[in-house]
Scaffold this motif. Structure first.
Motif, PDB file in Angstrom:
ATOM      1  N   ASP A 152     -11.164  -5.188  -9.081  1.00  0.00           N
ATOM      2  CA  ASP A 152     -11.704  -6.039  -8.018  1.00  0.00           C
ATOM      3  C   ASP A 152     -10.675  -6.333  -6.933  1.00  0.00           C
ATOM      4  N   SER A 153      -9.401  -6.354  -7.312  1.00  0.00           N
ATOM      5  CA  SER A 153      -8.356  -6.749  -6.366  1.00  0.00           C
ATOM      6  C   SER A 153      -7.162  -5.798  -6.480  1.00  0.00           C
ATOM      7  N   PRO A 154      -7.251  -4.625  -5.825  1.00  0.00           N
ATOM      8  CA  PRO A 154      -6.133  -3.680  -5.898  1.00  0.00           C
ATOM      9  C   PRO A 154      -4.949  -4.173  -5.072  1.00  0.00           C
ATOM     10  N   LEU A 155      -3.806  -3.555  -5.262  1.00  0.00           N
ATOM     11  CA  LEU A 155      -2.659  -3.848  -4.414  1.00  0.00           C
ATOM     12  C   LEU A 155      -3.053  -3.601  -2.968  1.00  0.00           C
ATOM     13  N   GLU A 156      -2.694  -4.530  -2.086  1.00  0.00           N
ATOM     14  CA  GLU A 156      -3.216  -4.511  -0.722  1.00  0.00           C
ATOM     15  C   GLU A 156      -2.847  -3.252   0.047  1.00  0.00           C
ATOM     16  N   GLU A 157      -1.730  -2.614  -0.322  1.00  0.00           N
ATOM     17  CA  GLU A 157      -1.325  -1.400   0.396  1.00  0.00           C
ATOM     18  C   GLU A 157      -2.324  -0.256   0.212  1.00  0.00           C
ATOM     19  N   LEU A 158      -3.189  -0.364  -0.799  1.00  0.00           N
ATOM     20  CA  LEU A 158      -4.141   0.705  -1.063  1.00  0.00           C
ATOM     21  C   LEU A 158      -5.393   0.631  -0.199  1.00  0.00           C
ATOM     22  N   ILE A 159      -5.643  -0.487   0.429  1.00  0.00           N
ATOM     23  CA  ILE A 159      -6.886  -0.662   1.188  1.00  0.00           C
ATOM     24  C   ILE A 159      -7.076   0.416   2.255  1.00  0.00           C
ATOM     25  N   PRO A 160      -6.055   0.759   3.051  1.00  0.00           N
ATOM     26  CA  PRO A 160      -6.258   1.818   4.057  1.00  0.00           C
ATOM     27  C   PRO A 160      -6.439   3.213   3.456  1.00  0.00           C
ATOM     28  N   MET A 161      -6.209   3.365   2.165  1.00  0.00           N
ATOM     29  CA  MET A 161      -6.252   4.689   1.538  1.00  0.00           C
ATOM     30  C   MET A 161      -7.504   4.899   0.699  1.00  0.00           C
ATOM     31  N   LEU A 162      -8.463   3.998   0.743  1.00  0.00           N
ATOM     32  CA  LEU A 162      -9.568   4.020  -0.205  1.00  0.00           C
ATOM     33  C   LEU A 162     -10.351   5.330  -0.197  1.00  0.00           C
ATOM     34  N   ASP A 163     -10.474   5.986   0.940  1.00  0.00           N
ATOM     35  CA  ASP A 163     -11.279   7.204   1.026  1.00  0.00           C
ATOM     36  C   ASP A 163     -10.454   8.483   0.930  1.00  0.00           C
ATOM     37  N   ARG A 164      -9.167   8.344   0.611  1.00  0.00           N
ATOM     38  CA  ARG A 164      -8.321   9.523   0.452  1.00  0.00           C
ATOM     39  C   ARG A 164      -8.351  10.008  -0.998  1.00  0.00           C
ATOM     40  N   PRO A 165      -8.349  11.332  -1.215  1.00  0.00           N
ATOM     41  CA  PRO A 165      -8.222  11.838  -2.593  1.00  0.00           C
ATOM     42  C   PRO A 165      -6.882  11.424  -3.182  1.00  0.00           C
ATOM     43  N   VAL A 166      -6.889  11.073  -4.446  1.00  0.00           N
ATOM     44  CA  VAL A 166      -5.642  10.668  -5.086  1.00  0.00           C
ATOM     45  C   VAL A 166      -4.616  11.796  -5.021  1.00  0.00           C
ATOM     46  N   GLY A 167      -5.088  13.052  -5.072  1.00  0.00           N
ATOM     47  CA  GLY A 167      -4.189  14.185  -5.032  1.00  0.00           C
ATOM     48  C   GLY A 167      -3.429  14.335  -3.733  1.00  0.00           C
ATOM     49  N   SER A 168      -3.872  13.636  -2.683  1.00  0.00           N
ATOM     50  CA  SER A 168      -3.186  13.725  -1.389  1.00  0.00           C
ATOM     51  C   SER A 168      -2.142  12.631  -1.214  1.00  0.00           C
ATOM     52  N   LEU A 169      -2.009  11.729  -2.175  1.00  0.00           N
ATOM     53  CA  LEU A 169      -1.092  10.596  -2.054  1.00  0.00           C
ATOM     54  C   LEU A 169       0.328  10.990  -2.455  1.00  0.00           C
ATOM     55  N   SER A 170       1.275  10.203  -1.990  1.00  0.00           N
ATOM     56  CA  SER A 170       2.659  10.372  -2.434  1.00  0.00           C
ATOM     57  C   SER A 170       2.810   9.859  -3.856  1.00  0.00           C
ATOM     58  N   GLY A 171       3.977  10.120  -4.454  1.00  0.00           N
ATOM     59  CA  GLY A 171       4.211   9.641  -5.808  1.00  0.00           C
ATOM     60  C   GLY A 171       4.132   8.128  -5.908  1.00  0.00           C
ATOM     61  N   GLY A 172       4.712   7.431  -4.936  1.00  0.00           N
ATOM     62  CA  GLY A 172       4.671   5.978  -4.944  1.00  0.00           C
ATOM     63  C   GLY A 172       3.272   5.438  -4.750  1.00  0.00           C
ATOM     64  N   GLU A 173       2.487   6.063  -3.865  1.00  0.00           N
ATOM     65  CA  GLU A 173       1.114   5.614  -3.638  1.00  0.00           C
ATOM     66  C   GLU A 173       0.247   5.836  -4.879  1.00  0.00           C
ATOM     67  N   THR A 174       0.443   6.986  -5.539  1.00  0.00           N
ATOM     68  CA  THR A 174      -0.297   7.256  -6.769  1.00  0.00           C
ATOM     69  C   THR A 174       0.047   6.238  -7.842  1.00  0.00           C
ATOM     70  N   GLN A 175       1.332   5.862  -7.910  1.00  0.00           N
ATOM     71  CA  GLN A 175       1.758   4.869  -8.898  1.00  0.00           C
ATOM     72  C   GLN A 175       1.085   3.527  -8.644  1.00  0.00           C
ATOM     73  N   LYS A 176       0.896   3.171  -7.374  1.00  0.00           N
ATOM     74  CA  LYS A 176       0.248   1.901  -7.055  1.00  0.00           C
ATOM     75  C   LYS A 176      -1.219   1.904  -7.481  1.00  0.00           C
ATOM     76  N   VAL A 177      -1.877   3.057  -7.380  1.00  0.00           N
ATOM     77  CA  VAL A 177      -3.254   3.163  -7.861  1.00  0.00           C
ATOM     78  C   VAL A 177      -3.288   2.938  -9.376  1.00  0.00           C
ATOM     79  N   ALA A 178      -2.379   3.610 -10.089  1.00  0.00           N
ATOM     80  CA  ALA A 178      -2.340   3.478 -11.550  1.00  0.00           C
ATOM     81  C   ALA A 178      -2.025   2.050 -11.971  1.00  0.00           C
ATOM     82  N   ILE A 179      -1.102   1.399 -11.271  1.00  0.00           N
ATOM     83  CA  ILE A 179      -0.743   0.015 -11.604  1.00  0.00           C
ATOM     84  C   ILE A 179      -1.920  -0.914 -11.361  1.00  0.00           C
ATOM     85  N   SER A 180      -2.639  -0.725 -10.253  1.00  0.00           N
ATOM     86  CA  SER A 180      -3.812  -1.561  -9.973  1.00  0.00           C
ATOM     87  C   SER A 180      -4.831  -1.445 -11.099  1.00  0.00           C
TER      88      SER A 180
END
Length: 228
Positions: A152-180
């Motif tokens: 319900d409440s992901p890390l705020e840095e992910l909001i602009p990336m919601l429609d991007r494939p996870v495979g296109s993210l950097s390592g740090g961005e992917t980690q933030k998805v997993a942590i959320s």
């Protein structure tokens, strides 16, 4: 990001906690941050004489001079943060997976909330596990991954990336998805395997702040014993 810097941020966020150092075999240690005024309660996590093999190799547990195998024992009480630091190959990932129920144990007992979990499937253990690798679905969008995990409440840095494939993210961005995803739900015990990998200091601070704000925040972190 180094393990020492990660530990510094955890110490900062738990500044009012007292610290307990618990040496373990094989060059490992467990640092426990204990909340001030903690009442004596039953442990959330209790491990007794645990041994685990991967194939023929003994990963958790140590062979004594007389040939006997001594298993791992440790515990975490409500509200404690445990920082397990151990060299690569010690079995940090194996331990977290055994607690979560994704791999079998050879001998010993794991109790969660006072109950042995040997016969409990992973989804009934009330445990959240953040794996150090293989925790992403690259073909899904960030939005789809978060929805699957009921975040319900992901890390705020992910909001602009919601429609991007996870495979296109950097390592740090992917980690933030997993942590959320790992911080969602109401698990009473959260297991986090090298959670700060690929994160900068600002992101580590935000993650630890989120953990501090959670009601059920007994956490076991696994970090390398030295900077890699």
């Amino acid at each position: 990001e180094t393990a020492d810097t990660s530990l510094h941020h955890i110490r900062t966020m738990t500044g009012s906690h007292r610290t307990m150092e618990c040496p373990l075999s094989g060059g490992a240690s467990l640092t426990k941050f204990v909340p001030d005024g903690q009442k004596t309660e039953n442990p959330i996590l209790e491990i007794e004489n645990l041994t685990v093999r991967r194939g023929p190799r003994l990963v958790l547990g140590s062979r004594q001079e007389n040939g006997a195998i001594e298993g791992l024992s440790m515990s975490l009480y409500p509200g404690e943060w445990g920082i397990l630091r151990a060299p690569n190959g010690w079995g940090k990932t194996t331990l977290l997976e055994a607690i979560a129920g994704t791999i079998p144990v050879e001998q010993g007992t794991i109790r969660i909330n006072g109950q042995p979990v040997s016969d409990s499937p992973p989804w009934r253990r009330n445990v959240s596990l953040l794996q150090s690798r293989d925790h992403a679905f690259p073909s899904l969008t960030v939005r789809e991954v978060l929805e699957l995990n009921e975040v319900d409440s992901p890390l705020e840095e992910l909001i602009p990336m919601l429609d991007r494939p996870v495979g296109s993210l950097s390592g740090g961005e992917t980690q933030k998805v997993a942590i959320s995803c790992a911080l969602s739900g109401k698990a009473t015990l959260r297991l986090m395997d090298e959670p700060f990998s690929a994160l900068d200091e600002s992101s580590i601070r935000k993650v630890t702040e989120r953990l501090t704000d959670m009601e059920a925040k007994t956490v076991l972190f696994a970090l390398p014993v030295t900077d890699q």
